[in-house]
Design a protein around this motif. Structure first.
Motif, PDB file in Angstrom:
ATOM      1  N   HIS A  26      15.204   6.560   5.782  1.00 15.73           N
ATOM      2  CA  HIS A  26      15.641   5.082   6.126  1.00 15.73           C
ATOM      3  C   HIS A  26      15.042   4.123   5.182  1.00 15.73           C
ATOM      4  O   HIS A  26      15.462   2.837   5.130  1.00 15.73           O
ATOM      5  CB  HIS A  26      14.932   5.053   7.620  1.00 15.73           C
ATOM      6  CG  HIS A  26      15.592   5.617   8.608  1.00 15.73           C
ATOM      7  ND1 HIS A  26      16.736   5.284   9.146  1.00 15.73           N
ATOM      8  CD2 HIS A  26      15.387   6.908   9.316  1.00 15.73           C
ATOM      9  CE1 HIS A  26      17.125   6.108  10.221  1.00 15.73           C
ATOM     10  NE2 HIS A  26      16.168   7.191  10.402  1.00 15.73           N
ATOM     11  N   VAL A  27      14.079   4.270   4.507  1.00  9.66           N
ATOM     12  CA  VAL A  27      13.536   3.451   3.428  1.00  9.66           C
ATOM     13  C   VAL A  27      14.173   3.897   2.035  1.00  9.66           C
ATOM     14  O   VAL A  27      13.957   4.832   1.456  1.00  9.66           O
ATOM     15  CB  VAL A  27      11.926   3.403   3.427  1.00  9.66           C
ATOM     16  CG1 VAL A  27      11.405   2.471   2.364  1.00  9.66           C
ATOM     17  CG2 VAL A  27      11.360   3.257   4.924  1.00  9.66           C
ATOM     18  N   PRO A  28      15.190   2.980   1.810  1.00 14.74           N
ATOM     19  CA  PRO A  28      15.900   3.387   0.256  1.00 14.74           C
ATOM     20  C   PRO A  28      15.051   3.368  -0.734  1.00 14.74           C
ATOM     21  O   PRO A  28      14.287   2.478  -1.113  1.00 14.74           O
ATOM     22  CB  PRO A  28      17.122   2.480   0.315  1.00 14.74           C
ATOM     23  CG  PRO A  28      16.767   1.236   1.144  1.00 14.74           C
ATOM     24  CD  PRO A  28      15.853   1.665   2.159  1.00 14.74           C
ATOM     25  N   SER A  29      15.494   3.869  -1.905  1.00 16.78           N
ATOM     26  CA  SER A  29      14.758   4.120  -3.134  1.00 16.78           C
ATOM     27  C   SER A  29      14.892   2.502  -3.866  1.00 16.78           C
ATOM     28  O   SER A  29      15.972   2.002  -3.634  1.00 16.78           O
ATOM     29  CB  SER A  29      15.174   5.226  -3.978  1.00 16.78           C
ATOM     30  OG  SER A  29      14.715   4.865  -5.514  1.00 16.78           O
ATOM     31  N   GLY A  30      14.049   2.178  -4.126  1.00  9.45           N
ATOM     32  CA  GLY A  30      13.911   0.753  -4.971  1.00  9.45           C
ATOM     33  C   GLY A  30      13.603  -0.444  -3.653  1.00  9.45           C
ATOM     34  O   GLY A  30      13.186  -1.523  -4.093  1.00  9.45           O
ATOM     35  N   PHE A  31      13.356   0.010  -2.735  1.00  5.15           N
ATOM     36  CA  PHE A  31      12.865  -1.069  -1.342  1.00  5.15           C
ATOM     37  C   PHE A  31      11.392  -1.114  -1.796  1.00  5.15           C
ATOM     38  O   PHE A  31      10.527  -0.278  -1.917  1.00  5.15           O
ATOM     39  CB  PHE A  31      13.164  -0.392  -0.162  1.00  5.15           C
ATOM     40  CG  PHE A  31      12.636  -1.314   1.023  1.00  5.15           C
ATOM     41  CD1 PHE A  31      13.667  -2.269   1.452  1.00  5.15           C
ATOM     42  CD2 PHE A  31      11.543  -1.421   1.653  1.00  5.15           C
ATOM     43  CE1 PHE A  31      13.397  -3.261   2.326  1.00  5.15           C
ATOM     44  CE2 PHE A  31      11.284  -2.320   2.742  1.00  5.15           C
ATOM     45  CZ  PHE A  31      12.211  -3.132   3.010  1.00  5.15           C
ATOM     46  N   TYR A  32      11.006  -2.581  -1.822  1.00  2.00           N
ATOM     47  CA  TYR A  32       9.676  -2.724  -2.016  1.00  2.00           C
ATOM     48  C   TYR A  32       8.890  -2.701  -0.669  1.00  2.00           C
ATOM     49  O   TYR A  32       9.217  -3.404   0.086  1.00  2.00           O
ATOM     50  CB  TYR A  32       9.250  -4.230  -2.643  1.00  2.00           C
ATOM     51  CG  TYR A  32      10.176  -4.302  -4.116  1.00  2.00           C
ATOM     52  CD1 TYR A  32       9.468  -3.761  -4.981  1.00  2.00           C
ATOM     53  CD2 TYR A  32      11.193  -5.062  -4.388  1.00  2.00           C
ATOM     54  CE1 TYR A  32       9.681  -3.818  -6.675  1.00  2.00           C
ATOM     55  CE2 TYR A  32      11.563  -5.330  -5.717  1.00  2.00           C
ATOM     56  CZ  TYR A  32      10.774  -4.516  -6.804  1.00  2.00           C
ATOM     57  OH  TYR A  32      11.376  -4.759  -7.998  1.00  2.00           O
ATOM     58  N   TYR A  33       7.581  -2.002  -0.928  1.00  2.00           N
ATOM     59  CA  TYR A  33       6.912  -1.860   0.163  1.00  2.00           C
ATOM     60  C   TYR A  33       5.464  -1.646  -0.418  1.00  2.00           C
ATOM     61  O   TYR A  33       5.179  -0.941  -1.562  1.00  2.00           O
ATOM     62  CB  TYR A  33       7.129  -1.030   1.152  1.00  2.00           C
ATOM     63  CG  TYR A  33       7.188   0.470   0.687  1.00  2.00           C
ATOM     64  CD1 TYR A  33       6.110   1.191   0.805  1.00  2.00           C
ATOM     65  CD2 TYR A  33       8.675   1.028   0.314  1.00  2.00           C
ATOM     66  CE1 TYR A  33       6.268   2.399   0.546  1.00  2.00           C
ATOM     67  CE2 TYR A  33       8.854   2.080   0.178  1.00  2.00           C
ATOM     68  CZ  TYR A  33       7.688   2.981   0.252  1.00  2.00           C
ATOM     69  OH  TYR A  33       7.758   4.457  -0.313  1.00  2.00           O
ATOM     70  N   ASP A  34       4.241  -1.871   0.260  1.00  2.00           N
ATOM     71  CA  ASP A  34       2.909  -1.689  -0.060  1.00  2.00           C
ATOM     72  C   ASP A  34       2.730  -0.011   0.143  1.00  2.00           C
ATOM     73  O   ASP A  34       2.601   0.627   1.352  1.00  2.00           O
ATOM     74  CB  ASP A  34       1.916  -2.504   0.590  1.00  2.00           C
ATOM     75  CG  ASP A  34       0.586  -2.092   0.328  1.00  2.00           C
ATOM     76  OD1 ASP A  34       0.057  -1.301  -0.699  1.00  2.00           O
ATOM     77  OD2 ASP A  34      -0.408  -2.888   0.835  1.00  2.00           O
ATOM     78  N   LYS A  35       2.363   0.722  -0.964  1.00  2.00           N
ATOM     79  CA  LYS A  35       2.320   2.142  -0.828  1.00  2.00           C
ATOM     80  C   LYS A  35       1.404   2.526  -0.217  1.00  2.00           C
ATOM     81  O   LYS A  35       1.000   3.743   0.259  1.00  2.00           O
ATOM     82  CB  LYS A  35       2.573   2.670  -2.252  1.00  2.00           C
ATOM     83  CG  LYS A  35       4.115   2.728  -2.808  1.00  2.00           C
ATOM     84  CD  LYS A  35       4.253   3.179  -4.246  1.00  2.00           C
ATOM     85  CE  LYS A  35       5.602   2.763  -4.631  1.00  2.00           C
ATOM     86  NZ  LYS A  35       5.699   3.902  -5.849  1.00  2.00           N
ATOM     87  N   GLU A  36       0.123   1.861  -0.273  1.00  6.16           N
ATOM     88  CA  GLU A  36      -1.274   1.983   0.142  1.00  6.16           C
ATOM     89  C   GLU A  36      -1.122   2.071   1.814  1.00  6.16           C
ATOM     90  O   GLU A  36      -2.187   2.625   2.460  1.00  6.16           O
ATOM     91  CB  GLU A  36      -2.316   1.339  -0.440  1.00  6.16           C
ATOM     92  CG  GLU A  36      -2.422   1.630  -2.005  1.00  6.16           C
ATOM     93  CD  GLU A  36      -3.744   0.620  -2.492  1.00  6.16           C
ATOM     94  OE1 GLU A  36      -4.347  -0.102  -1.873  1.00  6.16           O
ATOM     95  OE2 GLU A  36      -3.818   0.763  -3.638  1.00  6.16           O
ATOM     96  N   THR A  37      -0.504   1.074   2.260  1.00  9.77           N
ATOM     97  CA  THR A  37      -0.411   0.964   3.710  1.00  9.77           C
ATOM     98  C   THR A  37       0.863   1.425   4.390  1.00  9.77           C
ATOM     99  O   THR A  37       0.996   0.884   5.593  1.00  9.77           O
ATOM    100  CB  THR A  37      -0.940  -0.572   3.881  1.00  9.77           C
ATOM    101  OG1 THR A  37       0.050  -1.418   3.452  1.00  9.77           O
ATOM    102  CG2 THR A  37      -2.138  -0.848   3.417  1.00  9.77           C
ATOM    103  N   SER A  38       1.731   2.041   4.055  1.00  7.15           N
ATOM    104  CA  SER A  38       2.913   2.517   4.345  1.00  7.15           C
ATOM    105  C   SER A  38       2.998   4.057   4.694  1.00  7.15           C
ATOM    106  O   SER A  38       2.400   4.678   3.996  1.00  7.15           O
ATOM    107  CB  SER A  38       4.195   1.950   3.582  1.00  7.15           C
ATOM    108  OG  SER A  38       4.123   0.484   3.320  1.00  7.15           O
ATOM    109  N   GLY A  39       3.709   4.149   5.746  1.00  8.67           N
ATOM    110  CA  GLY A  39       3.880   5.711   5.998  1.00  8.67           C
ATOM    111  C   GLY A  39       4.371   6.066   7.194  1.00  8.67           C
ATOM    112  O   GLY A  39       5.148   5.213   8.071  1.00  8.67           O
ATOM    113  N   ALA A  40       4.385   7.072   7.848  1.00 11.61           N
ATOM    114  CA  ALA A  40       5.124   7.680   9.031  1.00 11.61           C
ATOM    115  C   ALA A  40       4.087   8.187  10.074  1.00 11.61           C
ATOM    116  O   ALA A  40       3.107   8.672  10.006  1.00 11.61           O
ATOM    117  CB  ALA A  40       6.094   8.889   8.779  1.00 11.61           C
TER     118      ALA A  40
END
Length: 429
Positions: free
Chosen positions: A128-142
């Motif tokens: 659901h989250v496409p490659s190249g979509f910007y998000y904070d990797k330290e606070t994002s997840g499932a």
């Protein structure tokens, strides 16, 4: 906000301070200048600022309510695939234990899954989250968990049905939760409680993956609450017009995957099934020569089992942590299905032709956009459902109940209401 800041629950008497960045739609977001500046440090030793006007627009997320068939629909053929499905269902029973936390966390970036359920959660996230979509990797997840109905004796619902209810006078009025799921909004529940029930921070997307064919359909409504006050978002637009409310009723079938806007109200109302159907579906005919282990396998196959994943971007909900390391060895290994991915060569068309769109026009009338509705199925009734343990409200919805009960496993019904045809009322007065 760092993980340490988020996870540090305040001591009694202390003040909780939050740094939340929300966009105009109430979703958690990030500062793109900071994000791109951080990325530019990999290329320049001392960058002065990020050049936003040179960056291509990132891809966007699809927040629409929709379903797709995954490759889990293939786990019902030969003995090997049935065994794989049985292992997944057993994993679900373990993680649904009332002795464990309600939900679990897996970081989206730079994470190696430790078990097959974590692998599933990450596949859902990256689908659901496409490659190249910007998000904070330290606070994002499932955030992932399971729901099982009827709940096993050691299951979460069986052990905590009363304890999870905020209403001290609870007398079983929310009986649909025994066979289905009550209406609710997905949110950071601990944060809501810490703020006195006023703050509703939602995941970007909510998803349901059906692991069996039976049980109540999932119902999604485009009804929302304000993120910072908890007040209902008005159905009246800026021009004073009453907006439609969109919905989806999605019936389970093994392998089907449903996704929708994480801000939307949803449930699995058991009374949308034909009377007595769920009880019939759950019946297990035990062969005379079957041992206890075989009986357990049959029982697991005759439950409504769903694997839930909430996709959180730029925010990690309070007190949601990875599955306990001390118990991870009890779950199936990452390579349970070999190299098979959930979504490889899957597309929306594989659902078949079981989707219809129905518009409710008031006064018990419906209009179907896709096919002719038999008069026998045109009956519209007002259903009244409790809002679950965190609210004293009931929701009143006009439903084409006979039409819904006539549908088959795996079917979807798109519904459109006038805003006035859905009402929330307070039952505490």
């Amino acid at each position: 906000m760092s993980d340490k800041e988020q996870e540090a629950a305040p001591e009694e008497g202390e003040t909780l301070e939050l740094n939340l960045r929300l966009d105009g739609d109430g979703r958690t977001t990030y500062d793109p200048a900071v994000m791109m500046l951080s990325e530019s440090k990999d290329r320049e030793s001392k960058p002065k600022k990020a050049k936003l006007d040179t960056i291509s627009p990132p891809p966007s997320l699809d927040y629409s309510s929709k379903t797709i068939m995954t490759n889990l629909d293939k786990l019902s053929g030969d003995a090997t695939t049935k065994t794989q499905l049985d292992e997944i269902l057993f994993d679900c029973e373990i993680t649904d234990s009332g002795l464990l936390p309600r939900t679990f966390w897996v970081y989206a970036a730079d994470t190696q899954p430790r078990c097959y359920l974590e692998k599933m959660a990450l596949e859902v996230f990256h689908h659901h989250v496409p490659s190249g979509f910007y998000y904070d990797k330290e606070t994002s997840g499932a955030e992932w968990w399971v729901q099982i109905r009827p709940s096993p004796p050691a299951g979460r619902y069986s052990m905590h049905a009363f304890a999870d209810t905020d209403n001290d006078t609870y007398d079983g009025e929310d009986d649909m939760a025994k066979a289905g799921i009550s209406f609710h909004w997905d949110k950071d529940e601990d944060l809501r409680l810490l703020t006195g029930g006023s703050v509703y921070i939602h995941p970007h997307l909510s998803t349901v993956t059906y692991l069996t064919d039976l049980g109540a359909p999932t119902m999604v409504l485009s009804k929302r609450v304000d993120a910072m006050t908890g007040a209902r978002v008005s159905d009246i637009d800026d021009d004073g017009n009453l907006c439609n409310v969109n919905g989806l009723v999605s019936f389970p079938i093994q392998g089907k995957h449903l996704s929708f806007d994480g801000r939307y109200l949803h449930a699995a109302p058991s009374d949308l099934l034909t009377d007595g159907l769920f009880e019939e579906q759950c019946k297990v005919d035990k062969p005379d020569d079957m041992d206890k282990k075989g009986m357990k396998l049959l029982e697991r196959r005759h439950r409504r089992v769903t694997f839930l994943v909430n996709i959180w971007l730029n925010y990690k909900p309070f007190n949601v942590n990875p599955f306990p390391e001390t118990m991870i060895s009890n779950l199936s290994k990452v390579d349970l299905l070999g190299g098979i991915s959930l979504f490889d060569k899957c597309d929306e068309a594989k659902k078949g032709d079981g989707t219809i769109t129905v518009k409710l026009e008031g006064e018990g009338k419906i209009q179907c956009e896709d096919e002719i509705i038999d008069d026998a199925y045109a009956n519209v009734v007002t259903k009244k459902w409790p809002m679950g343990s965190c609210s004293n409200e009931c929701i009143h919805v006009q439903m084409p109940i006979d039409l819904i009960k006539s549908r088959n496993a795996g079917d979807d019904i798109q519904l459109i209401w006038r805003g006035e045809d859905i009402e929330l009322t307070d039952t505490s007065a």
